[in-house]
Design a protein around this motif. Structure first.
Motif, PDB file in Angstrom:
ATOM      1  N   PRO A  67       9.482  10.902  12.044  1.00 27.47           N
ATOM      2  CA  PRO A  67       8.791  10.991  10.718  1.00 27.47           C
ATOM      3  C   PRO A  67       8.574   9.867  10.866  1.00 27.47           C
ATOM      4  O   PRO A  67       9.848   8.779  11.043  1.00 27.47           O
ATOM      5  CB  PRO A  67      10.186  11.118   9.821  1.00 27.47           C
ATOM      6  N   TYR A  68       6.982   9.292  10.026  1.00 24.20           N
ATOM      7  CA  TYR A  68       7.124   8.163  10.390  1.00 24.20           C
ATOM      8  C   TYR A  68       7.310   7.850   9.063  1.00 24.20           C
ATOM      9  O   TYR A  68       7.713   7.981   7.658  1.00 24.20           O
ATOM     10  CB  TYR A  68       5.774   7.819  10.425  1.00 24.20           C
ATOM     11  N   GLY A  69       6.690   6.230   8.377  1.00 18.58           N
ATOM     12  CA  GLY A  69       7.039   5.721   6.706  1.00 18.58           C
ATOM     13  C   GLY A  69       5.823   6.696   5.256  1.00 18.58           C
ATOM     14  O   GLY A  69       5.230   7.408   5.889  1.00 18.58           O
ATOM     15  N   ALA A  70       5.761   5.329   4.895  1.00 20.08           N
ATOM     16  CA  ALA A  70       4.314   6.238   4.156  1.00 20.08           C
ATOM     17  C   ALA A  70       3.470   5.739   4.730  1.00 20.08           C
ATOM     18  O   ALA A  70       2.507   7.026   4.396  1.00 20.08           O
ATOM     19  CB  ALA A  70       4.200   4.662   3.095  1.00 20.08           C
ATOM     20  N   ALA A  71       2.655   5.135   6.023  1.00 20.92           N
ATOM     21  CA  ALA A  71       1.703   5.628   7.438  1.00 20.92           C
ATOM     22  C   ALA A  71       2.318   5.522   8.605  1.00 20.92           C
ATOM     23  O   ALA A  71       3.512   5.320   8.801  1.00 20.92           O
ATOM     24  CB  ALA A  71       0.645   4.326   5.979  1.00 20.92           C
ATOM     25  N   GLN A  72       1.350   6.234   8.869  1.00 20.85           N
ATOM     26  CA  GLN A  72       1.475   6.513  10.637  1.00 20.85           C
ATOM     27  C   GLN A  72       0.517   5.457  11.167  1.00 20.85           C
ATOM     28  O   GLN A  72      -0.736   5.105  10.452  1.00 20.85           O
ATOM     29  CB  GLN A  72       0.930   7.828  10.888  1.00 20.85           C
ATOM     30  N   VAL A  73       1.014   4.237  12.305  1.00 16.35           N
ATOM     31  CA  VAL A  73      -0.097   3.844  12.375  1.00 16.35           C
ATOM     32  C   VAL A  73       0.777   3.653  14.501  1.00 16.35           C
ATOM     33  O   VAL A  73       0.721   4.499  14.731  1.00 16.35           O
ATOM     34  CB  VAL A  73       1.414   2.130  12.822  1.00 16.35           C
ATOM     35  N   ARG A  74      -1.113   3.777  14.453  1.00 14.74           N
ATOM     36  CA  ARG A  74      -1.370   3.949  16.281  1.00 14.74           C
ATOM     37  C   ARG A  74      -2.171   2.507  16.438  1.00 14.74           C
ATOM     38  O   ARG A  74      -2.439   1.693  15.825  1.00 14.74           O
ATOM     39  CB  ARG A  74      -2.686   4.803  16.473  1.00 14.74           C
TER      40      ARG A  74
END
Length: 305
Positions: A258-265
């Motif tokens: 589970p990621y936070g407010a936004a997913q980062v790539r």
């Protein structure tokens, strides 16, 4: 989507054209993204042998490459030669109506200064990009809102370090100051769906120095320094190295659930004396779409290759 093909640039000794379309092998996790066929390779000059690195760098580099090869061993290689003569429907992947790709403008390589060789040609053992680094940045796609701080020009070390968590910024700055960093070019934009994209090109004095930065910041088997807003990064298993230009190396990571407010790539491309860093993020439970992320990496790789 409009045709994304490479065209020759005017000026002395232009670079080879590149495809604005991904030259990617099949992505199993994305069945709606047809694979690109292999394109005829361009003549490649015999590599020029270089002297050995210091023992410390050798040991660390071997460790990084060993881990990376286990993951990316099947990465393919390709060039963009011949694409300009093909119709859109002749190129698998361009014939699809909508698979989530961004509509990039037609790409061209900048002309080289007189008597300057290409990065991977004979007579350029340090693999230097002699073209203006700012002209090697991928342009923003259609519909993008350009970041006012990252408009395609030079940026500071501090601006680049701001992409990472505060705890690692001092170490990043120290590594850049102690290395042979020449300059950093950057471009950023936000798409209508909220996806934010930033590209940084870090140019060093030689390919060895770019490799040294990679090793010192532990990029390869890991994503290196913690990115801002991402508690954890793992290898992007859907990335198969598609569109990889011979002589370059790619390392691709994504933030797992589970990621936070936004997913980062994020993705790193080592191309001679230059390290490209691509960061994408999007707020919301749906996360950051993988297709345009991979597309961006492929095209940036080809511009540098």
């Amino acid at each position: 989507m409009t045709e994304q093909t490479a065209a020759p640039a005017t000026g002395p000794e232009p670079e080879a054209p590149v495809s604005a379309a991904p030259v990617a092998p099949r992505l199993p996790e994305l069945p709606d993204l047809p694979p690109m066929p292999p394109l005829p390779p361009a003549p490649v000059a015999a590599p020029v042998a270089q002297g050995p690195r210091p023992p410390r760098r050798v040991l660390r580099a071997v460790a990084r490459w060993t881990a990376a090869v286990l993951v990316f061993g099947a990465a393919g290689a390709g060039t963009a030669y011949g694409i300009t003569s093909m119709e859109r429907t002749d190129v698998p992947g361009l014939a699809t109506e909508d698979d989530g790709r961004w509509d990039y403008p037609r790409l061209t390589l900048p002309a080289l200064p007189a008597d300057k060789p290409r990065p991977y040609s004979d007579g350029n053992p340090s693999e230097i990009h002699h073209a203006d680094l700012r002209e090697l940045l991928l342009p923003a796609p259609a519909g993008a809102t350009v970041d006012k701080k990252l408009k395609g020009g030079w940026v500071s070390d501090e601006q680049f370090a701001s992409e990472f968590a505060e705890g690692g910024r001092a170490g990043i700055g120290e590594t850049l100051r102690e290395g042979t960093l020449r300059h950093i070019a950057a471009r950023g934009w936000t798409m209508p769906d909220g996806t934010s994209n930033r590209i940084y090109l870090l140019q060093f004095s030689s390919a060895d120095d770019a490799d040294a930065y990679r090793d010192d910041r532990f990029i390869g088997a890991s994503a290196g320094d913690d990115l801002l807003g991402a508690d954890e990064m793992e290898l992007d298993e859907s990335w198969k190295g598609g569109g990889k230009v011979e002589g370059t190396a790619s390392y691709v990571f994504s933030e797992p659930k589970p990621y936070g407010a936004a997913q980062v790539r994020t993705g790193f491309v080592i191309a001679g004396d230059t390290l490209a860093v691509v960061v994408q993020s999007r707020k919301g439970a749906a996360g950051t779409p993988g297709v345009p992320f991979h597309q961006t990496l492929i095209l940036q790789n080809q511009l540098l290759g």
